[in-house]
Design an enzyme around this catalytic site. Structure first.
Site, PDB file in Angstrom:
ATOM      1  N   GLU A  54     -92.268  86.305  57.687  1.00 19.53           N
ATOM      2  CA  GLU A  54     -92.681  85.232  56.765  1.00 19.53           C
ATOM      3  C   GLU A  54     -91.653  84.117  56.634  1.00 19.53           C
ATOM      4  OE1 GLU A  54     -93.790  87.316  53.160  1.00 19.53           O
ATOM      5  OE2 GLU A  54     -95.178  88.613  54.221  1.00 19.53           O
TER       6      GLU A  54
ATOM      7  N   GLU B 186    -101.212  93.752  59.141  1.00 20.22           N
ATOM      8  CA  GLU B 186    -101.371  94.131  57.725  1.00 20.22           C
ATOM      9  C   GLU B 186    -102.800  93.869  57.260  1.00 20.22           C
ATOM     10  OE1 GLU B 186     -98.292  92.416  55.252  1.00 20.22           O
ATOM     11  OE2 GLU B 186     -96.750  92.753  56.778  1.00 20.22           O
TER      12      GLU B 186
HETATM   13  O1  G3I Z   1     -90.763 102.097  43.916  1.00 15.47           O
HETATM   14  C1  G3I Z   1     -91.021 101.558  42.605  1.00 15.47           C
HETATM   15  C2  G3I Z   1     -91.331 102.658  41.651  1.00 15.47           C
HETATM   16  O2  G3I Z   1     -90.185 103.479  41.529  1.00 15.47           O
HETATM   17  C3  G3I Z   1     -91.751 102.053  40.310  1.00 15.47           C
HETATM   18  O3  G3I Z   1     -92.158 103.069  39.466  1.00 15.47           O
HETATM   19  C4  G3I Z   1     -92.902 101.088  40.492  1.00 15.47           C
HETATM   20  C5  G3I Z   1     -93.288 100.378  39.197  1.00 15.47           C
HETATM   21  O4  G3I Z   1     -94.011  99.200  39.457  1.00 15.47           O
HETATM   22  O5  G3I Z   1     -92.505 100.095  41.407  1.00 15.47           O
HETATM   23  C6  G3I Z   1     -92.215 100.647  42.686  1.00 15.47           C
HETATM   24  O6  G3I Z   1     -91.905  99.661  43.634  1.00 15.47           O
HETATM   25  C7  G3I Z   1     -92.961  98.811  44.001  1.00 15.47           C
HETATM   26  C8  G3I Z   1     -93.320  99.105  45.463  1.00 15.47           C
HETATM   27  O7  G3I Z   1     -94.264  98.155  45.907  1.00 15.47           O
HETATM   28  C9  G3I Z   1     -93.894 100.504  45.680  1.00 15.47           C
HETATM   29  O8  G3I Z   1     -95.112 100.637  45.008  1.00 15.47           O
HETATM   30  C10 G3I Z   1     -92.459  97.395  43.833  1.00 15.47           C
HETATM   31  O9  G3I Z   1     -92.283  97.116  42.475  1.00 15.47           O
HETATM   32  C11 G3I Z   1     -93.454  96.426  44.432  1.00 15.47           C
HETATM   33  O10 G3I Z   1     -92.885  95.122  44.448  1.00 15.47           O
HETATM   34  C12 G3I Z   1     -93.763  96.830  45.866  1.00 15.47           C
HETATM   35  O11 G3I Z   1     -94.751  95.941  46.379  1.00 15.47           O
HETATM   36  C13 G3I Z   1     -94.835  95.898  47.778  1.00 15.47           C
HETATM   37  C14 G3I Z   1     -94.616  94.459  48.233  1.00 15.47           C
HETATM   38  O12 G3I Z   1     -94.840  94.346  49.628  1.00 15.47           O
HETATM   39  C15 G3I Z   1     -93.186  94.021  47.979  1.00 15.47           C
HETATM   40  O13 G3I Z   1     -92.286  94.725  48.768  1.00 15.47           O
HETATM   41  C16 G3I Z   1     -96.225  96.365  48.185  1.00 15.47           C
HETATM   42  O14 G3I Z   1     -96.342  97.766  47.901  1.00 15.47           O
HETATM   43  C17 G3I Z   1     -96.447  96.124  49.678  1.00 15.47           C
HETATM   44  O15 G3I Z   1     -97.783  96.404  50.017  1.00 15.47           O
HETATM   45  C18 G3I Z   1     -96.168  94.658  50.008  1.00 15.47           C
HETATM   46  O16 G3I Z   1     -96.312  94.482  51.394  1.00 15.47           O
HETATM   47  C19 G3I Z   1     -96.110  93.149  51.890  1.00 15.47           C
HETATM   48  C20 G3I Z   1     -95.470  93.270  53.260  1.00 15.47           C
HETATM   49  O17 G3I Z   1     -94.280  94.042  53.175  1.00 15.47           O
HETATM   50  C21 G3I Z   1     -95.189  91.899  53.861  1.00 15.47           C
HETATM   51  N1  G3I Z   1     -96.395  91.078  53.880  1.00 15.47           N
HETATM   52  C22 G3I Z   1     -97.121  90.959  52.622  1.00 15.47           C
HETATM   53  C23 G3I Z   1     -97.424  92.368  52.044  1.00 15.47           C
HETATM   54  C24 G3I Z   1     -98.201  92.223  50.748  1.00 15.47           C
HETATM   55  O18 G3I Z   1     -97.446  91.566  49.762  1.00 15.47           O
END
Ligand code: G3I
Length: 366
Positions: free
Chosen positions: A160, A265
């Site tokens: 990105e 994705e």
């Molecule tokens: O691991 C913690 C957990 O300990 C906590 O209890 C929970 C509370 O909200 O949060 C958890 O972490 C979250 C994680 O996902 C696992 O669920 C983060 O807050 C959250 O920000 C994270 O979101 C991910 C996001 O990327 C940011 O990294 C999404 O799952 C994931 O699907 C998304 O994927 C991205 C790709 O990497 C790049 N392209 C876009 C795509 C969608 O945004």
């Protein structure tokens, strides 16, 4: 033959598959075996097999895996210094892929999001410099790619890096290092594993301005002999975008880059709000979820998946892998948009049948 059918049905049931799947034993990986691999992004409960139904469904349907979160910098390398790594979950992920003979993807090395602030900050009173940030990037890439050398077959090296208009995003990497941070990331990854496929990965790159930006970026890297060897198109879709025409035009243009294309994705947001906001930027997700799922969502979802796969199949010679961003609707980052092929009870939705049907039609047309 008859006994083979019965034993297959029994095996599917034993794996936790639904009666529906047992009646019609086509799986995603078998239906598409002549065209491209089928992948899925895994969460920790799936690759540790704590989610037993999820893990069984992954093994049954897919031949490639991506790590949804555990290989992001923040997860793998939360603290500065040689002891700042946390490889436990990532190691389990790779072991799961190997145990099941899957094509294993790494995601992602250099991204503006989910990267700790220390990466861009000076130590003590020392101001941060380009050299220090480059050194940290190199250490991270050599350590991480080196650890899984020969086991992880494809890496999203840079994720990105572009704005919607095709210009370079003013990310912390860009600000700290300058425009050549992208070339450097690919060079370091190649140094660590010369055989790995090294992808540039981005979203909404069907749209013309961003599509042109990606093509210009990749051509520039190729002209400089930077070891980029794959293009990842995330394809976070909604019910109408990308249209078949737009997707077809983009895939036709990308073919000119002579790189294998991976759909990295894939999901289709069926929520009302998801029809307006197509961004995959995490910060905008709150605006794109919530609200009721559109009427007749299952049918509309199936129609859009069929349309997308018709175009993927048309371009199958250039597409090596199609990966869904999550297994079931309950696991999805866009869960309110019910965007995937399996519902929260691991059952295939009409969209699953629609996708399989496209593979069958393509086979009949051969
Ligand atoms: O691991 C913690 C957990 O300990 C906590 O209890 C929970 C509370 O909200 O949060 C958890 O972490 C979250 C994680 O996902 C696992 O669920 C983060 O807050 C959250 O920000 C994270 O979101 C991910 C996001 O990327 C940011 O990294 C999404 O799952 C994931 O699907 C998304 O994927 C991205 C790709 O990497 C790049 N392209 C876009 C795509 C969608 O945004």
């Amino acid at each position: 033959m008859k006994s083979m059918r019965y034993s297959l049905a029994a095996a599917l049931l034993a794996l936790g598959a639904t009666a529906n799947a047992a009646d019609s034993p086509a799986t995603l990986k078998s239906a598409f075996q002549d065209y491209f691999m089928m992948g899925v992004a895994l969460n920790q409960r799936q690759f540790t097999e704590q989610d037993t139904n999820g893990a069984a469904l992954v093994k049954l349907q897919f031949n490639s895996v991506s790590p949804e979160n555990v290989m992001k910098w923040q997860s793998l390398h939360p603290r500065l210094g040689p002891d700042g790594y946390n490889f436990g979950p990532a190691d389990r992920y790779v072991e799961f892929g190997e145990k099941n003979g899957m094509f294993i993807v790494g995601h992602t090395l250099v991204w503006h999001s989910q990267t700790p602030r220390w990466v861009f900050e000076g130590e003590g009173t020392n101001a941060i410099t380009r050299e220090v940030v480059l050194q940290r990037m190199r250490d991270h890439i050599l350590t991480v790619v080196g650890r899984y050398k020969g086991r992880i077959k494809a890496w999203d090296v840079v994720n990105e890096a572009l704005n919607e208009d095709g210009s370079l995003r003013p990310s912390p990497w860009y600000r700290a290092i300058g425009e050549d941070y992208i070339a450097k990331a690919f060079e370091y990854a190649h140094e660590a594993d010369p055989d790995a496929e090294l992808r540039y990965n981005d979203y909404s790159i069907e749209n013309e301005p961003k599509r042109n930006g990606v093509i210009a970026l990749v051509k520039k890297l190729q002209a400089q002999n930077v070891p980029i060897s794959g293009l990842g198109s995330q394809t976070h879709a909604n019910l109408t975008q990308p249209s078949a025409e737009l997707l077809d035009a983009a895939l036709t243009a990308f073919a000119g880059l002579r790189l294998p294309i991976s759909i990295t994705e894939l999901d289709v947001n069926a929520s009302q709000r998801g029809q307006r906001n197509q961004s995959a930027d995490v910060s905008q997700n709150a605006q794109a979820v919530g609200g009721d799922v559109v009427d007749a969502a299952n049918q509309k979802l199936a129609d859009q998946y069929a349309s997308l796969f018709r175009v993927f199949l048309k371009h199958h010679r250039n597409i090596k892998l199609v990966t869904f961003w999550g297994l079931t609707d309950r696991d999805s980052w866009r869960r309110f948009g019910t965007p995937l092929l399996f519902d929260g009870a691991w059952k295939p939705k009409p969209a699953f049948d629609a996708v399989i049907a496209e593979a069958m039609k393509a086979g009949d047309a051969k």
